[in-house]
Design a protein around this motif. Structure first.
Motif, PDB file in Angstrom:
ATOM      1  N   VAL A  54      -8.489   3.012   0.393  1.00  0.00           N
ATOM      2  CA  VAL A  54      -8.262   1.737   1.073  1.00  0.00           C
ATOM      3  C   VAL A  54      -9.352   0.739   0.685  1.00  0.00           C
ATOM      4  CG1 VAL A  54      -8.245   0.620   3.347  1.00  0.00           C
ATOM      5  CG2 VAL A  54      -7.018   2.765   3.002  1.00  0.00           C
ATOM      6  N   LYS A 154      -3.006   2.280   2.399  1.00  0.00           N
ATOM      7  CA  LYS A 154      -3.847   1.353   1.636  1.00  0.00           C
ATOM      8  C   LYS A 154      -3.191  -0.021   1.535  1.00  0.00           C
ATOM      9  CE  LYS A 154      -4.075   1.983  -2.865  1.00  0.00           C
ATOM     10  NZ  LYS A 154      -4.492   2.424  -4.207  1.00  0.00           N
ATOM     11  N   ILE A 157      -2.958  -1.885   4.955  1.00  0.00           N
ATOM     12  CA  ILE A 157      -4.219  -2.493   5.388  1.00  0.00           C
ATOM     13  C   ILE A 157      -4.568  -3.692   4.520  1.00  0.00           C
ATOM     14  CG2 ILE A 157      -6.709  -2.076   5.554  1.00  0.00           C
ATOM     15  CD1 ILE A 157      -6.023   0.681   6.678  1.00  0.00           C
ATOM     16  N   TRP A 158      -4.310  -3.605   3.229  1.00  0.00           N
ATOM     17  CA  TRP A 158      -4.539  -4.772   2.369  1.00  0.00           C
ATOM     18  C   TRP A 158      -3.631  -5.924   2.798  1.00  0.00           C
ATOM     19  CZ3 TRP A 158      -4.863  -2.644  -3.328  1.00  0.00           C
ATOM     20  CH2 TRP A 158      -6.023  -1.873  -3.455  1.00  0.00           C
TER      21      TRP A 158
END
Length: 173
Positions: A54, A154, A157-158
Motif C-alpha cells: 500500500v 492497495k 486506499i490509493w
C-alpha cells in the motif's frame, strides 16, 4: 518444478490467454501438494507483502518477500518461467496458513463483504474512507476469486487518498 509437462505440452485453445486463465485451478492443487510436505507454511508473509505494498516504494527499502503468485509460478512452471500462473484467494491463504487459515480467513472475508454491502446500500452516511474501500472491493468481487484478497486493498486506499485530496482542494474553492 513439479510439472514439466505444463510448459511443453501443446494444448489447443481458442486463445492462449484464456487457456492460462482456465488452468488457474492448478494454483490450489499445487499449493496443497507443496505445503507443508515439501516446504513450510509462510505464516502470513504473502499477506504482509500485500499490506506493505500500500505504501509506494516500500519494497525498495524493506525486503519482505514476494507475492504468492510469484511463488506459485516457481512451483508450477519453474524459476525461469516465461509466463505467470497467477494465484487464487484459496491458494494464497493456504500457502500462508494451511486449511484452518483458509477457513478462518474466508469466514472473515465473507463477514467484511457483508459489511461492505451494508455500507454501500443501507448506511445513509458512511465515511469517505469506508465508502471508498467498500465500493472498490465490491466492484472487484468477481476478480477476487482469481487473485489475492489484499491486492485490491492497495488500490482502494490509493483511491481514497485521491478522493480525499480532491475534496480538500475542491472545498477550499
Amino acid at each position: 518444478v513439479l510439472n514439466d509437462r505444463s510448459t511443453t505440452e501443446n494444448k489447443e485453445s481458442i486463445s492462449p490467454l484464456t487457456q492460462e486463465l482456465a488452468t488457474s485451478y492448478n494454483c490450489l492443487s499445487y499449493s496443497v501438494m507443496t505445503v507443508p510436505e515439501r516446504e513450510d507454511y509462510y505464516y502470513g508473509k504473502h499477506q504482509l507483502y500485500y499490506i506493505t505494498s500500500v505504501i509506494p516504494f516500500v519494497s525498495s527499502f524493506i525486503k519482505i518477500g514476494q507475492p504468492s503468485s510469484a511463488r506459485l509460478t516457481e512451483i508450477i512452471v519453474g524459476p525461469d518461467a516465461l509466463f505467470g500462473t497467477g494465484t487464487t484467494i484459496l491458494a494464497d491463504f493456504y500457502l500462508d496458513f494451511g486449511i484452518w487459515g483458509v477457513l478462518i480467513c474466508m469466514f472473515v472475508f465473507g463477514y467484511y463483504i457483508r459489511q461492505f454491502e451494508y455500507i454501500l446500500f443501507c448506511n445513509s452516511s458512511p465515511t469517505l474512507f469506508l465508502y471508498t474501500i467498500a465500493f472498490f472491493i465490491s466492484s472487484h468481487l468477481f476478480y477476487i476469486a482469481r487473485s489475492p484478497v489484499l491486492t485490491n486493498l492497495k488500490y482502494a486506499i490509493w483511491g481514497f487518498g485521491i478522493l480525499y485530496f480532491y475534496n480538500k482542494i475542491h472545498n477550499k474553492k
